[in-house]
Scaffold this active site. Sequence first.
Site, short mmCIF file in Angstrom:
data_model
loop_
_atom_site.label_atom_id
_atom_site.label_comp_id
_atom_site.label_asym_id
_atom_site.label_seq_id
_atom_site.Cartn_x
_atom_site.Cartn_y
_atom_site.Cartn_z
N ASP A 1 -9.30 10.48 31.19
CA ASP A 1 -9.48 12.04 31.04
C ASP A 1 -8.19 12.77 31.25
O ASP A 1 -7.63 12.41 32.08
CB ASP A 1 -10.68 12.43 31.76
N GLU B 1 -5.76 16.21 22.25
CA GLU B 1 -6.43 17.51 22.14
C GLU B 1 -5.23 18.67 21.53
O GLU B 1 -4.09 18.50 21.78
CB GLU B 1 -6.38 18.12 23.71
O1 G3H Z 1 -11.29 18.36 33.10
C1 G3H Z 1 -11.09 18.06 34.27
C2 G3H Z 1 -11.94 17.20 35.08
O2 G3H Z 1 -12.81 18.11 35.45
C3 G3H Z 1 -11.40 16.51 35.93
O3 G3H Z 1 -10.90 17.29 37.10
O4 G3H Z 1 -8.57 16.46 37.57
O5 G3H Z 1 -10.01 17.58 39.46
O6 G3H Z 1 -10.39 15.12 38.61
P1 G3H Z 1 -9.73 16.63 38.20
P1 13P Z 2 -16.63 21.01 33.04
O1 13P Z 2 -15.63 21.38 33.94
O2 13P Z 2 -17.18 22.19 32.13
O3 13P Z 2 -17.77 20.05 33.51
O4 13P Z 2 -15.72 20.18 31.95
C1 13P Z 2 -15.39 18.71 32.19
C2 13P Z 2 -14.25 18.31 31.53
O5 13P Z 2 -14.02 18.79 30.39
C3 13P Z 2 -13.58 16.88 31.81
O6 13P Z 2 -12.63 16.63 30.95
ZN ZN Z 3 -11.61 18.31 29.95
#
Ligand code: G3H
Ligand code: 13P
Ligand code: ZN
Length: 307
Positions: free
Chosen positions: A82, A134
């Site tokens: 992600d 994206e």
């Molecule tokens: O969009 C990002 C996700 O919520 C992951 O967040 O980078 O704090 O793991 P993080």
């Molecule tokens: P939220 O912060 O709305 O849960 O979105 C999560 C997200 O987009 C992770 O890539």
């Molecule tokens: Zn995201």
Amino acid sequence: MIFATLKEVLDRARAGKYAVGAFNINDMEIAKAIGGAAKEERSPVILAVSPSAIKYAGIEYIYEIARVTADNSGVPTVLHLDHGTSFDDCIQCIRYGWSSVMFDGSKLPFEENVKQTADIVRIAHAAGVSVEAELGKLAGVEGHVSVEEKDAIFTNPGEAKLFVDRTGVDALAVAIGTSHGAYKFKGEANLDFPRLENIEKLVNMPIVLHGASGVPKDVLDKAAKYGAKLPGAAGVPNDAIKTAISLGVAKINIDTDIRLAMTAAIRQVLAEKPEEFDPRKIFGPAEDAMKAVAKGKMQLFGSSGRA
Ligand code: G3H
Ligand code: 13P
Ligand code: ZN
């Protein structure tokens, strides 16, 4: 491959007019909750691992946690990076056994985003790994957005068409009015559905909605009751999620709602049972709370019963 690819899972979702949840995992409890929900719902699922989750857990741990989760749930499970923001982020995961990577070049100028995304697609596809990219900016969307602001930060449909043609990505994340986290909105998200419809017609591929948590008031209230100091906030209403799916959104990213459920449950145990110090009695209820939220999302997204 142990994991399903994003492409196969999302192509099926798009054809069936439902969406698959991508849930961020950082540790065993979250992964068990998501995998348990997918198993009980007979739903395909995407385990999303961010670069900071890899840093937190260690790549060896998080990979094995995801592998066991997929094995135990017995449903098509995608292991997805992600918001990878560098070539190295993506290549590390491809080498390690991820079945899908997101390259997030949304902060780059258009041409640079195209170039870097296309490079990653070439390598990922050679390894049988899917790619999400994206276009547009999710950051900083707060409440009302003027037409001029929308054109500046939301995904431009014409650019989206050029982008997918030139990169060969398998799924496209768009900016149509959602925002990450629980804190930015003072009210419910107001999504630009005409824009989404235009994009979908032009790109003709699965669309991804980031920042899709609903941030339910009852969970915020519960967290506040047990001592949390969270600003009053709201996210994307369920009706908007359903409309987005009807217009071609096939992958929906959820992190905040799971974080809120987990920490509210932990706060409740610690507040109600100050004598408790067995971690299993603290994390167990948190896992149950996360699983209930994930199951609800799978029902809302229409992915239940599709595995
Ligand atoms: O969009 C990002 C996700 O919520 C992951 O967040 O980078 O704090 O793991 P993080
Ligand atoms: P939220 O912060 O709305 O849960 O979105 C999560 C997200 O987009 C992770 O890539
Ligand atoms: Zn995201």
